[in-house]
Design an enzyme around this catalytic site. Sequence first.
Site, PDB file in Angstrom:
ATOM      1  N   LYS A 125       0.853  -1.190   0.000  1.00 58.92           N
ATOM      2  CA  LYS A 125       0.000   0.000   0.000  1.00 58.92           C
ATOM      3  C   LYS A 125       0.882   1.231   0.000  1.00 58.92           C
ATOM      4  O   LYS A 125       2.025   1.191   0.476  1.00 58.92           O
ATOM      5  CB  LYS A 125      -0.879   0.019   1.258  1.00 58.92           C
TER       6      LYS A 125
HETATM    7  N1  GLU Z   1      -7.521   0.303  -2.963  1.00 59.01           N
HETATM    8  C1  GLU Z   1      -8.282  -0.894  -3.198  1.00 59.01           C
HETATM    9  C2  GLU Z   1      -8.287  -1.774  -1.965  1.00 59.01           C
HETATM   10  O1  GLU Z   1      -8.089  -1.314  -0.869  1.00 59.01           O
HETATM   11  C3  GLU Z   1      -7.849  -1.620  -4.471  1.00 59.01           C
HETATM   12  C4  GLU Z   1      -6.421  -2.054  -4.514  1.00 59.01           C
HETATM   13  C5  GLU Z   1      -5.965  -2.550  -5.883  1.00 59.01           C
HETATM   14  O2  GLU Z   1      -6.760  -2.584  -6.807  1.00 59.01           O
HETATM   15  O3  GLU Z   1      -4.790  -2.908  -5.976  1.00 59.01           O
HETATM   16  O4  GLU Z   1      -8.555  -2.941  -2.047  1.00 59.01           O
END
Ligand code: GLU
Length: 435
Positions: A125
């Site tokens: 992240k």
């Molecule tokens: N931000 C989204 C989540 O928390 C999607 C992450 C992604 O598509 O890599 O799952």
Amino acid sequence: MLSKPASTLTGDLQALSYVRPEPDSAWGTYLAQVDSVIPYLGSLSRWADTLKRPKRALIVDIPIEMDDGTVRHFEGYRVQHNLSRGPGKGGVRYHPGVTLEEVMALSAWMTVKNAAVNLPYGGAKGGVRVDPHQLSVRELEKVTRRYTSEIGLLIGPQRDIPAPDVNTNGQIMAWMMDTYSANVGATATGVVTGKPVHLGGSLGRVKATGRGVFIAGREALRRQKLALEGVRVAVQGFGNVGSVAAELFAQAGARVVAVQDDTGTVYRDAGLDVPALQAHRAEHGSVQGFAGAEPLDDERFWDVPCDILIPAALEGQITADRATRLQAWMVLEGANGPTVPAADAVLAERGILVVPDVICNAGGVTVSYFEWVQDFSSYFWTEAEINDRLDKIMVDALGAIWDKADALQISLRTAAFAVACERILLARQDRGLYP
Ligand code: GLU
């Protein structure tokens, strides 16, 4: 003899020197969730400490020349929590409250989520501590490009693949893709997902997280032999996740009675006109002032008579106090980490079913996976194919977790962690340690 400092934290919460989480903080919440699953991991529990430490965390400085000629510095992060099952995968968040500790927790939830739906990814992240609403488009582009360049040490189509999260979108992904491509000297569409469709994005990606929340809710109702028709739904967060989930529930015959966004709360007992509310928010940037509803004090949102509550905003929203007051009998976690551990205990005590974030909001990253696969083959699927495959993956994954919860008489959250952590730690064990 030295005495240990007094602490309310348990076990390995103190294990990392660079973070001292509070029990209800995002990282503290995640660690408590890991502790709950350890008894169900059998011999794999030997490897469980792996889950309590991010593999690597990068902090970057982002200096920007603002439109008025001044220079400002922003702080950015990219955390790769675990890469045992594949490259890192997870979004990038722009928010004034972003911290390293928060990004660590969000990256860890990505590891668990990706394993819960069996995507061939680890978890990662990113985030920048910035209020994007205070920036001009030009400044936002500069922040994005410099951040991307700085985390270029870690990201790449086979290494770690960012995507949208809170306050980031397709335009920001396009700038990220362009910056990375310029730095490596070749167009690399697979370095990020959630791109615009004409730049290697996937049909269905924008609505995928909200669609996944709807599918999870639909399945949870079906498994309890309950009808969707007329069910009362309250939604916190009216961005990419909450507004789409509200739209799909309303389309299926549910009554969306309350919506809260970062500016206020609106309520209508007979059910809100969701498309009209979306249009209002698109025009005014807020649900406030919507003619088809009455305003509600923000804290009263948690007392609204409803059947299903969908927290689809930020983490830590369902506190023990709010959990005591909730009227809903089912919570669909559209956000990451919306329920603190003390609240989880209250909800369990009250018999309120929680469909946890790591399965409930996995629709977004699932379609991100489809996008990544399509980019590698440069062959793009139809929206119907994408939605069908998403539906099947969500239904199968939730089914396996549901069965495990039934068999072991544990919560869906602990069952989801059990399914996921078994996969992660089996990969950890079989790859072995180097050296
Ligand atoms: N931000 C989204 C989540 O928390 C999607 C992450 C992604 O598509 O890599 O799952």
